[in-house]
Scaffold this motif. Structure first.
Motif, mmCIF file in Angstrom:
data_model
loop_
_atom_site.group_PDB
_atom_site.id
_atom_site.type_symbol
_atom_site.label_atom_id
_atom_site.label_comp_id
_atom_site.label_asym_id
_atom_site.label_seq_id
_atom_site.Cartn_x
_atom_site.Cartn_y
_atom_site.Cartn_z
ATOM 1 N N VAL A 1 46.984 19.515 86.833
ATOM 2 C CA VAL A 1 48.033 19.412 87.848
ATOM 3 C C VAL A 1 47.733 20.424 88.940
ATOM 4 C CG1 VAL A 1 49.811 18.532 86.293
ATOM 5 C CG2 VAL A 1 49.504 21.012 86.558
ATOM 6 N N ALA A 2 48.190 20.130 90.141
ATOM 7 C CA ALA A 2 47.973 21.025 91.286
ATOM 8 C C ALA A 2 49.317 21.526 91.804
ATOM 9 C CB ALA A 2 47.220 20.294 92.387
ATOM 10 N N ILE A 3 49.308 22.735 92.271
ATOM 11 C CA ILE A 3 50.520 23.377 92.794
ATOM 12 C C ILE A 3 50.463 23.324 94.323
ATOM 13 C CG2 ILE A 3 51.932 25.443 92.803
ATOM 14 C CD1 ILE A 3 51.659 24.093 90.072
ATOM 15 N N LYS A 4 51.471 22.678 94.918
ATOM 16 C CA LYS A 4 51.537 22.529 96.373
ATOM 17 C C LYS A 4 52.574 23.493 96.937
ATOM 18 C CE LYS A 4 52.525 19.049 99.953
ATOM 19 N NZ LYS A 4 52.938 17.637 100.196
ATOM 20 N N ASN B 1 39.558 16.560 103.305
ATOM 21 C CA ASN B 1 40.363 17.638 103.852
ATOM 22 C C ASN B 1 40.680 17.434 105.333
ATOM 23 O OD1 ASN B 1 40.644 19.161 101.512
ATOM 24 N ND2 ASN B 1 38.576 20.010 101.734
ATOM 25 N N LEU B 2 39.762 16.825 106.077
ATOM 26 C CA LEU B 2 40.045 16.547 107.477
ATOM 27 C C LEU B 2 41.219 15.590 107.638
ATOM 28 C CD1 LEU B 2 36.488 16.261 109.074
ATOM 29 C CD2 LEU B 2 38.200 18.022 109.491
ATOM 30 N N PHE B 3 41.339 14.651 106.671
ATOM 31 C CA PHE B 3 42.452 13.708 106.714
ATOM 32 C C PHE B 3 43.608 14.132 105.813
ATOM 33 C CE2 PHE B 3 38.797 11.184 108.040
ATOM 34 C CZ PHE B 3 39.281 10.591 109.192
ATOM 35 N N CYS B 4 43.632 15.426 105.398
ATOM 36 C CA CYS B 4 44.730 16.008 104.613
ATOM 37 C C CYS B 4 44.876 15.340 103.244
ATOM 38 C CB CYS B 4 46.047 15.920 105.376
ATOM 39 S SG CYS B 4 46.007 16.674 107.003
ATOM 40 N N CYS B 5 43.775 14.943 102.619
ATOM 41 C CA CYS B 5 43.805 14.323 101.290
ATOM 42 C C CYS B 5 43.244 15.306 100.259
ATOM 43 C CB CYS B 5 42.999 13.036 101.284
ATOM 44 S SG CYS B 5 43.723 11.735 102.305
ATOM 45 N N VAL B 6 43.919 15.357 99.125
ATOM 46 C CA VAL B 6 43.506 16.234 98.024
ATOM 47 C C VAL B 6 43.420 15.406 96.747
ATOM 48 C CG1 VAL B 6 44.118 18.212 96.593
ATOM 49 C CG2 VAL B 6 44.503 18.293 99.052
ATOM 50 N N GLN B 7 42.350 15.590 96.011
ATOM 51 C CA GLN B 7 42.161 14.893 94.739
ATOM 52 C C GLN B 7 42.459 15.839 93.581
ATOM 53 O OE1 GLN B 7 38.286 13.179 94.191
ATOM 54 N NE2 GLN B 7 38.533 13.051 91.960
ATOM 55 N N VAL B 8 43.274 15.362 92.625
ATOM 56 C CA VAL B 8 43.620 16.124 91.420
ATOM 57 C C VAL B 8 43.023 15.381 90.229
ATOM 58 C CG1 VAL B 8 45.449 17.083 90.008
ATOM 59 C CG2 VAL B 8 45.739 16.940 92.504
#
Length: 366
Positions: A70-73, A58-65
């Motif tokens: 599916v993830a909603i952005k 999260n500090l480097f703005c990375c998200v794992q799905v």
């Protein structure tokens, strides 16, 4: 994201009541201090492990799905894109955030609906609906419905309570597939607009009241007992018919035996009379018949006396009575005009004598 402050950044010790937390990145976190009770330390440990795991990403703005998810952005609260399984960049400092995740796995919802049948029997119908979100309509599935399970349940109630009251109880059991098909068609038509696919709908149980089930079992048992009684009566009927056929056949064969016996006796007497007349010159038919009748008389008396349990009824008589019979036979012979007529008369008298003898034996057997 929440970062725990302390002397050791890698420490995994339990948090105490005076621990401090600093929010350094925006993150939707379901941690609520007001819900902490006796298990407060355990919940803090779980939260701390989760935060340590996701902190660097999260500090480097990375998200794992994850897979099948599916993830909603969103960006500044507006839908931006659907993120597929894998690693994605969500620059929170530019207003982007993860609104939520949506599972694409097959899900099942069991719905129990109480309704009544056409014959006024209340039943509980249990339906199982298997559904899943469509990947190409993930945004509709995420935004357009607030409670998917309640929506599906409402449609199931509506269809079942519209179909089952048209059927009798027995028909409802027989037409389970038709009810399930009606529910599936209605759900497919309604939920496809919200990004969900109805894979299959099953009516897994139709449960009437306990007293109704007991009555149905009694009706079934009575019907089977009636069928068993009919089969038993039919079997007894067949036995009686076969027994009667056997008795008829037995009497027929017995009659044939008696007829053959009498025919043999007559043939023997005829041959005896003819042979005696030929071998003893000067004898007449009268002498032969007298001798034969006397012989038959004594044979009959001998058989009656030999029986230990004879029930024969005797009337006054003597050997002279045979002479009367012989006189009658002689008178008949004198009236005959030919030798053929003489033999016919003799045979008739012999049959009468054998008949009387047979009646005597019948009375003795009874």
């Amino acid at each position: 994201m929440c970062e725990r402050l302390g002397n050791d950044a890698n420490s995994t010790s339990k948090a105490n009541s005076d621990s401090a937390f600093l929010c350094v990145t925006p993150l939707n976190c379901d941690w609520n201090p007001s819900t902490l009770g006796s298990n407060r330390d355990h919940q803090l440990d779980i939260l701390w492990i989760q935060l340590k795991t996701d902190k660097m990403g999260n500090l480097f703005c990375c998200v794992q799905v994850g897979q099948s998810t599916v993830a909603i952005k969103e960006r500044f609260g507006k839908f931006q894109e659907v993120m597929q399984p894998g690693c994605h960049c969500v620059p929170w400092f530019m207003g982007s955030q993860l609104a939520g995740k949506l599972s694409l796995r097959l899900q099942q919802l069991d719905v129990k609906c109480e309704t009544k049948t056409k014959d006024n029997v209340f039943v509980n119908v249990v339906a199982s609906v298997q559904y899943r979100a469509l990947a190409d309509k993930a945004s509709d599935a995420f935004y357009r419905l607030s409670n998917t399970r309640s929506q599906i349940q409402a449609y199931v109630f509506d269809v079942i309570r519209a179909c089952v009251p048209k059927l009798n109880l027995d028909d409802a059991f027989e037409q389970k597939n038709e009810i399930a098909k009606a529910v599936e068609d209605e759900l497919e038509k309604a939920m496809s607009a919200y990004g969900y696919e109805i894979v299959q709908t099953l009516i897994v149980d139709i449960e009437p009241d306990e007293r109704v089930k007991r009555a149905m079992n009694e009706i079934n048992a009575a019907a089977r007992m009636r069928l068993a009684a009919n089969e038993k009566a039919e079997a007894e009927k067949i036995l009686q018919i076969k027994r009667a056929e056997g008795e008829a056949e037995s009497k027929y064969l017995s009659g044939l035996g008696i007829a053959r016996q009498r025919q043999a006796i007559v043939d023997g007497l005829r041959d005896s009379v003819l042979g005696f007349s030929e071998n003893v010159p000067g004898t007449t038919a009268k002498d032969v018949m007298d001798m034969v009748l006397v012989t038959q008389y004594f044979d009959t008396m001998k058989e009656i006396g030999a029986a230990s349990k004879s029930s024969a009824l005797f009337i006054p008589h003597g050997p002279g009575a045979i002479r009367d019979v012989a006189t009658q036979i002689r008178d008949g012979l004198l009236q005959a005009s030919t030798q053929v007529e003489v033999f016919k008369t003799i045979l008739l008298c012999l049959l009468l004598l054998l008949h009387s003898r047979g009646r005597h034996f019948s009375s003795e057997e009874s």
